[in-house]
Design a protein around this motif. Structure first.
Motif, PDB file in Angstrom:
ATOM      1  N   LYS A   1      11.931 -20.998  -2.224  1.00 41.53           N
ATOM      2  CA  LYS A   1      10.778 -22.267  -1.951  1.00 41.53           C
ATOM      3  C   LYS A   1      10.146 -21.006  -1.610  1.00 41.53           C
ATOM      4  CE  LYS A   1       6.989 -24.141  -3.189  1.00 41.53           C
ATOM      5  NZ  LYS A   1       6.819 -23.736  -4.510  1.00 41.53           N
ATOM      6  N   LEU A   2       9.301 -19.490  -2.229  1.00 43.69           N
ATOM      7  CA  LEU A   2       8.918 -18.669  -1.508  1.00 43.69           C
ATOM      8  C   LEU A   2       7.074 -19.402  -0.804  1.00 43.69           C
ATOM      9  CD1 LEU A   2      10.125 -16.044  -3.365  1.00 43.69           C
ATOM     10  CD2 LEU A   2      11.542 -16.760  -1.909  1.00 43.69           C
ATOM     11  N   GLN A   3       6.817 -19.098   0.327  1.00 44.90           N
ATOM     12  CA  GLN A   3       5.023 -19.316   0.714  1.00 44.90           C
ATOM     13  C   GLN A   3       4.933 -17.987   1.147  1.00 44.90           C
ATOM     14  OE1 GLN A   3       3.646 -21.866  -0.315  1.00 44.90           O
ATOM     15  NE2 GLN A   3       5.328 -23.601  -0.733  1.00 44.90           N
ATOM     16  N   THR A   4       4.036 -17.293   1.115  1.00 41.63           N
ATOM     17  CA  THR A   4       3.624 -15.835   1.112  1.00 41.63           C
ATOM     18  C   THR A   4       1.791 -15.993   0.905  1.00 41.63           C
ATOM     19  OG1 THR A   4       4.363 -13.768   1.515  1.00 41.63           O
ATOM     20  CG2 THR A   4       3.779 -14.882  -0.506  1.00 41.63           C
ATOM     21  N   THR A   5       1.238 -15.105   1.802  1.00 43.49           N
ATOM     22  CA  THR A   5      -0.173 -14.952   1.083  1.00 43.49           C
ATOM     23  C   THR A   5      -0.353 -13.165   1.481  1.00 43.49           C
ATOM     24  OG1 THR A   5      -0.507 -16.904   3.594  1.00 43.49           O
ATOM     25  CG2 THR A   5      -2.631 -14.481   2.607  1.00 43.49           C
ATOM     26  N   VAL A   6      -0.856 -13.465   0.467  1.00 42.30           N
ATOM     27  CA  VAL A   6      -1.079 -10.988  -0.191  1.00 42.30           C
ATOM     28  C   VAL A   6      -3.037 -11.239  -0.223  1.00 42.30           C
ATOM     29  CG1 VAL A   6      -0.758 -10.587  -2.413  1.00 42.30           C
ATOM     30  CG2 VAL A   6       0.947 -11.444  -1.871  1.00 42.30           C
ATOM     31  N   ALA A   7      -3.229 -10.227  -0.396  1.00 44.93           N
ATOM     32  CA  ALA A   7      -4.690 -10.073   0.082  1.00 44.93           C
ATOM     33  C   ALA A   7      -4.570  -8.673  -1.372  1.00 44.93           C
ATOM     34  CB  ALA A   7      -4.436  -8.373   1.699  1.00 44.93           C
ATOM     35  N   ARG A   8      -5.990  -9.109  -2.109  1.00 47.45           N
ATOM     36  CA  ARG A   8      -6.175  -7.426  -3.177  1.00 47.45           C
ATOM     37  C   ARG A   8      -7.461  -7.592  -2.096  1.00 47.45           C
ATOM     38  NH1 ARG A   8      -8.785 -10.138  -9.079  1.00 47.45           N
ATOM     39  NH2 ARG A   8      -8.509  -7.686  -9.140  1.00 47.45           N
ATOM     40  N   HIS A   9      -6.992  -5.552  -2.364  1.00 47.69           N
ATOM     41  CA  HIS A   9      -7.865  -4.552  -2.355  1.00 47.69           C
ATOM     42  C   HIS A   9      -9.077  -4.413  -3.264  1.00 47.69           C
ATOM     43  CE1 HIS A   9      -9.728  -0.823  -1.770  1.00 47.69           C
ATOM     44  NE2 HIS A   9      -9.350  -0.824   0.030  1.00 47.69           N
ATOM     45  N   PRO A  10     -10.792  -4.552  -2.861  1.00 48.40           N
ATOM     46  CA  PRO A  10     -11.080  -4.205  -4.129  1.00 48.40           C
ATOM     47  C   PRO A  10     -11.033  -3.446  -4.896  1.00 48.40           C
ATOM     48  CG  PRO A  10     -12.262  -4.587  -2.097  1.00 48.40           C
ATOM     49  CD  PRO A  10     -10.993  -3.973  -1.774  1.00 48.40           C
ATOM     50  N   SER A  11     -10.242  -2.191  -5.489  1.00 48.80           N
ATOM     51  CA  SER A  11      -9.503  -1.674  -5.781  1.00 48.80           C
ATOM     52  C   SER A  11      -8.774  -2.167  -6.243  1.00 48.80           C
ATOM     53  CB  SER A  11      -9.741  -0.068  -5.432  1.00 48.80           C
ATOM     54  OG  SER A  11      -9.255  -0.195  -4.583  1.00 48.80           O
ATOM     55  N   GLU A  12      -7.906  -2.872  -6.260  1.00 51.57           N
ATOM     56  CA  GLU A  12      -6.645  -3.342  -6.829  1.00 51.57           C
ATOM     57  C   GLU A  12      -7.130  -4.019  -7.978  1.00 51.57           C
ATOM     58  OE1 GLU A  12      -2.172  -4.570  -6.138  1.00 51.57           O
ATOM     59  OE2 GLU A  12      -4.329  -5.738  -4.745  1.00 51.57           O
ATOM     60  N   THR A  13      -6.086  -3.902  -9.460  1.00 49.96           N
ATOM     61  CA  THR A  13      -5.826  -4.673 -10.503  1.00 49.96           C
ATOM     62  C   THR A  13      -5.375  -5.513 -10.568  1.00 49.96           C
ATOM     63  OG1 THR A  13      -4.426  -3.842 -11.152  1.00 49.96           O
ATOM     64  CG2 THR A  13      -7.098  -2.180 -11.903  1.00 49.96           C
ATOM     65  N   ALA A  14      -6.354  -6.638 -11.409  1.00 50.07           N
ATOM     66  CA  ALA A  14      -5.623  -7.963 -11.282  1.00 50.07           C
ATOM     67  C   ALA A  14      -4.194  -7.979 -11.830  1.00 50.07           C
ATOM     68  CB  ALA A  14      -5.984  -8.934 -12.160  1.00 50.07           C
TER      69      ALA A  14
END
Length: 183
Positions: A24-37
């Motif tokens: 069971k993986l739990q993490t937090t990921v940040a998406r930079h404003p210039s990064e595509t979905a």
């Protein structure tokens, strides 16, 4: 004023039959404003497909000299370098000199053109593995993307079965170069 990163909370129930990983993986990921979905989803898939307790997201797009994910040894040296997308072949060559293992999860609407142009040269790198991800599969996931990501991911015989809510999406990972670890 710069736009802030968007934070995603990720929970993945991983059943990787190929590598005998059930986590069971739990993490937090940040998406930079210039990064595509699509790129965000590719990073999360790469994390799940290559899961190791020491695998970590890096600053990624914000730090041009870092991969998207890595595993560092006790001495601080990078042992596994993971990229997503269609990086410059020189970047992969340089990474292969500094890390024991380099893995690229290649995707994008122009992936086949990138492969035709660069794959023959990249095949000569002994510690490089290139895995193709279907771009349509990524777009299907993006259409269902929420800030709280809750997936059930089963990997068996190189095929991905991704359950999001009541829907299950299927795709395969295409080995383009190197070998896939069956740890």
């Amino acid at each position: 004023m710069a736009l802030p990163a968007t934070i995603y909370r990720v929970g993945v129930q991983l059943s990787d039959v190929d590598r005998n990983q059930y986590q069971k993986l739990q993490t937090t990921v940040a998406r930079h404003p210039s990064e595509t979905a699509e790129r965000l989803v590719a990073r999360v898939l790469a994390y799940a497909c290559q899961y190791d307790p020491d695998l970590a997201f890096t600053k990624g797009i914000c730090a041009g000299d870092e991969p998207d994910l890595w595993i560092k040894g006790p001495d601080g040296r990078v042992t596994t370098w993971i990229e997503v997308g269609q990086p410059d072949p020189e970047r992969l060559l340089k990474a292969s000199r500094h890390a024991a293992k380099v893995i690229l999860f290649a995707y994008g609407p122009a992936r086949y053109r990138w492969e035709n142009q660069h794959l023959p040269r990249l095949l000569a790198i002994p510690n490089l593995t290139i895995i193709g991800i279907d771009y349509d599969f990524l777009q299907q996931i993006v259409a269902r993307l929420q800030r709280a990501i809750n997936w059930d991911l089963t990997i068996t015989e190189g095929n991905l079965y991704l359950s999001i809510g009541e829907e299950t999406l299927e795709s395969s990972l295409t080995l383009l170069a190197g070998t896939i670890d069956q740890e």
